[in-house]
Design a protein around this motif. Structure first.
Motif, PDB file in Angstrom:
ATOM      1  N   VAL A 269       0.837  -1.198   0.000  1.00 13.73           N
ATOM      2  CA  VAL A 269       0.000   0.000   0.000  1.00 13.73           C
ATOM      3  C   VAL A 269       0.875   1.253   0.000  1.00 13.73           C
ATOM      4  O   VAL A 269       0.586   2.234  -0.698  1.00 13.73           O
ATOM      5  CB  VAL A 269      -0.964   0.002   1.206  1.00 13.73           C
ATOM      6  N   VAL A 270       1.973   1.222   0.763  1.00 14.34           N
ATOM      7  CA  VAL A 270       2.935   2.331   0.718  1.00 14.34           C
ATOM      8  C   VAL A 270       3.481   2.495  -0.693  1.00 14.34           C
ATOM      9  O   VAL A 270       3.577   3.604  -1.229  1.00 14.34           O
ATOM     10  CB  VAL A 270       4.083   2.102   1.721  1.00 14.34           C
ATOM     11  N   GLY A 271       3.839   1.372  -1.329  1.00 13.00           N
ATOM     12  CA  GLY A 271       4.404   1.427  -2.675  1.00 13.00           C
ATOM     13  C   GLY A 271       3.447   2.029  -3.696  1.00 13.00           C
ATOM     14  O   GLY A 271       3.872   2.740  -4.612  1.00 13.00           O
ATOM     15  N   HIS A 272       2.142   1.800  -3.518  1.00 12.46           N
ATOM     16  CA  HIS A 272       1.189   2.338  -4.493  1.00 12.46           C
ATOM     17  C   HIS A 272       1.134   3.863  -4.458  1.00 12.46           C
ATOM     18  O   HIS A 272       0.760   4.494  -5.444  1.00 12.46           O
ATOM     19  CB  HIS A 272      -0.219   1.749  -4.255  1.00 12.46           C
ATOM     20  N   THR A 273       1.515   4.465  -3.313  1.00 11.50           N
ATOM     21  CA  THR A 273       1.423   5.925  -3.222  1.00 11.50           C
ATOM     22  C   THR A 273       2.349   6.611  -4.219  1.00 11.50           C
ATOM     23  O   THR A 273       1.972   7.623  -4.827  1.00 11.50           O
ATOM     24  CB  THR A 273       1.731   6.415  -1.793  1.00 11.50           C
ATOM     25  N   LEU A 274       3.561   6.069  -4.410  1.00  9.88           N
ATOM     26  CA  LEU A 274       4.448   6.675  -5.400  1.00  9.88           C
ATOM     27  C   LEU A 274       4.211   6.113  -6.793  1.00  9.88           C
ATOM     28  O   LEU A 274       4.550   6.760  -7.788  1.00  9.88           O
ATOM     29  CB  LEU A 274       5.914   6.518  -4.986  1.00  9.88           C
TER      30      LEU A 274
ATOM     31  N   GLY B 244      -8.740   4.655   0.917  1.00 11.84           N
ATOM     32  CA  GLY B 244      -7.741   5.250   0.041  1.00 11.84           C
ATOM     33  C   GLY B 244      -7.535   4.462  -1.241  1.00 11.84           C
ATOM     34  O   GLY B 244      -7.428   5.033  -2.336  1.00 11.84           O
ATOM     35  N   LEU B 245      -7.493   3.147  -1.138  1.00  8.54           N
ATOM     36  CA  LEU B 245      -7.297   2.311  -2.326  1.00  8.54           C
ATOM     37  C   LEU B 245      -8.487   2.412  -3.284  1.00  8.54           C
ATOM     38  O   LEU B 245      -8.311   2.402  -4.511  1.00  8.54           O
ATOM     39  CB  LEU B 245      -7.071   0.859  -1.908  1.00  8.54           C
TER      40      LEU B 245
ATOM     41  N   GLY C  43      -3.759  10.508   0.084  1.00 10.06           N
ATOM     42  CA  GLY C  43      -3.938  11.225   1.347  1.00 10.06           C
ATOM     43  C   GLY C  43      -4.538  10.350   2.429  1.00 10.06           C
ATOM     44  O   GLY C  43      -4.173  10.450   3.605  1.00 10.06           O
ATOM     45  N   LEU C  44      -5.462   9.461   2.041  1.00  6.68           N
ATOM     46  CA  LEU C  44      -6.067   8.555   3.015  1.00  6.68           C
ATOM     47  C   LEU C  44      -5.140   7.426   3.420  1.00  6.68           C
ATOM     48  O   LEU C  44      -5.138   6.988   4.563  1.00  6.68           O
ATOM     49  CB  LEU C  44      -7.358   7.969   2.436  1.00  6.68           C
ATOM     50  N   SER C  45      -4.328   6.934   2.484  1.00  8.81           N
ATOM     51  CA  SER C  45      -3.590   5.690   2.759  1.00  8.81           C
ATOM     52  C   SER C  45      -2.134   5.871   3.133  1.00  8.81           C
ATOM     53  O   SER C  45      -1.534   4.968   3.721  1.00  8.81           O
ATOM     54  CB  SER C  45      -3.670   4.769   1.536  1.00  8.81           C
ATOM     55  N   VAL C  46      -1.526   7.018   2.832  1.00  9.75           N
ATOM     56  CA  VAL C  46      -0.079   7.134   3.033  1.00  9.75           C
ATOM     57  C   VAL C  46       0.306   7.061   4.511  1.00  9.75           C
ATOM     58  O   VAL C  46       1.244   6.344   4.882  1.00  9.75           O
ATOM     59  CB  VAL C  46       0.470   8.426   2.383  1.00  9.75           C
TER      60      VAL C  46
END
Length: 429
Positions: free
Chosen positions: A39-44, A102-103, A134-137
């Motif tokens: 999930v962290v990886g999807h942010t970038l 967030g996803l 913004g929701l998941s980071v």
């Protein structure tokens, strides 16, 4: 005769999955740790996804630099708006629920990009991606801390940076390849992203649920909040984070156009490969950086960042792709050191019950600086040219590096990250 499985085997099994006992199936610690990193990886990944298509949008829809910078900027602006209103919400409704929301937003944003008939769909998709990040980071970063085993808690910051690096590099390499050689150059990479997000959404559903804070507290506490005793550490961390995130403007917003227009490289895959050196170096140095003291990481990061900006100015003035490659690599090293050092500082100072809100405040400032700089440089590029915008952007990052150096060197030694993370993984969500 039925043999009892050894304790070590049972523990390994529970690390990956916890069978349902009158309730739903949930993943164990190790699987949850990996999903949280995803999930962290999807942010970038979502941040970098359109990096090589901005130029194509500009050609197809006759957009100015201001408009293409606006497409980029609406993403961090949406992140900031979400963090201001709901930055600490994961401390109240739980990390899992916040990551799921967030996803879903990121998935809808990717689908809008994939189907976009005009630029306004792209703007809407970019805004929804910003809401999703913004929701998941913050909760996904906190989840990595929660699911780290006690012996691995000290490396949680570098795991976060590495996860971001993997998502970042995969987005640029895959996006560059699909844009240059695949069908539907402005759409196919977003269909691939949508499939990834759907997979993460299903996996996150099976994380255990946990609420850290007080669900009955007022709405103000759902906003990003930094307790008084953590504010000195927060000042150091936020300055480093703002300098690091500002690289995103020069790499993601302007990078593809700089390579095509100023460096003279027309191949999208080659340009994506050069830009991917940034996250590759970010990930490699992130592994090394976990052994450095935070002050050392921040000091070296600020100095290397200064070198990267000098190389960038030189590459643009000489139209040299190899120098640009060096600038991109140095920027990746600097980002990793600044990010890991800043995250270690704030993690050591953040109380567990305020961790989501503090991390939200940290990310808020990082994304705010990125959005503001993108809009400013886009307007400058439209009025005076892309080269002038790049030079001024590099100068702005140099000033942030000076501030980071001053704060890092004037602050007493920071506490070990392991102190704050000693609880990490001791509770399920």
């Amino acid at each position: 005769m039925i043999e009892k499985a050894p304790d070590s085997a049972r523990r390994a099994s529970l690390d990956w999955a916890i069978p349902p006992a009158g309730g739903r199936f949930v993943f164990g610690r190790r699987a949850s740790f990996l999903i949280s990193a995803g999930v962290v990886g999807h942010t970038l990944w979502t941040s970098a996804a359109p990096a090589l298509t901005y130029r194509l949008y500009a050609e197809e829809w006759h957009l100015t630099h201001t408009m293409t910078a606006g497409i980029f900027a609406v993403y961090p602006i949406a992140v900031v708006a979400l963090l201001i209103g709901f930055g600490g919400i994961s401390d109240h409704i739980g990390l899992r629920a916040t990551m799921l929301a967030g996803l879903v937003a990121s998935l809808i944003g990717a689908l809008l990009f994939a189907l976009a008939p005009n630029v306004w769909w792209v703007f809407a998709g970019r805004a929804l991606m910003g809401v999703g990040v913004g929701l998941s980071v913050s909760p996904s970063t906190a989840a990595i801390l929660e699911f780290s085993s006690p012996r691995d808690a000290q490396s949680a910051a570098s795991v976060t940076a590495t996860a971001q690096a993997v998502g970042f590099a995969a987005s640029l390499l895959l996006g560059g390849g699909l844009t240059e050689y695949g069908p539907w150059p402005t759409r196919l990479c977003f269909w691939v992203l949508a499939i990834l997000l759907l997979t993460l959404l299903v996996a996150t559903w099976f994380l255990s649920q946990h609420t850290v804070g007080d669900p009955g507290s007022d709405r103000r506490s759902r906003m990003p909040f930094v307790p008084k005793d953590a504010r000195r550490a927060f000042a150091v961390s936020s300055t480093a984070m703002m300098a690091a995130y500002s690289f995103g403007v020069l790499v993601l917003s302007l990078g593809g156009q700089v390579e095509h227009d100023l460096i003279g490289s027309p191949n999208a895959f080659l340009n994506g490969a050069v830009l991917s050196v940034f996250p590759i170096m970010l990930g490699v140095i992130g592994i090394v950086a976990r052994s450095l003291l935070p002050r050392a990481a921040l000091t070296v990061g600020a100095l290397v960042s200064g070198l990267a900006m000098v190389l960038l100015i030189l590459a643009v003035s000489s139209h040299d792709l190899l120098i640009y490659l060096g600038a991109t690599a140095a920027a990746g090293v600097a980002y990793s050191l600044l990010f890991v050092g800043g995250l270690q500082v704030i993690s050591a100072a953040a109380p567990a019950n305020h961790r989501g809100g503090i991390l939200s405040a940290l990310y808020l400032l990082g994304y705010l600086s990125m959005g503001a700089l993108a809009l400013l440089l886009g307007a400058i590029a439209t009025m005076w040219g892309l080269s002038v915008a790049v030079d001024l952007g590099a100068a702005a990052i140099l000033l942030m590096n000076v501030a980071t150096l001053v704060l890092a060197l004037s602050t007493q030694s920071f506490a070990s990250h392991s102190t704050a993370s000693s609880h990490a993984g001791s509770q399920p969500f």
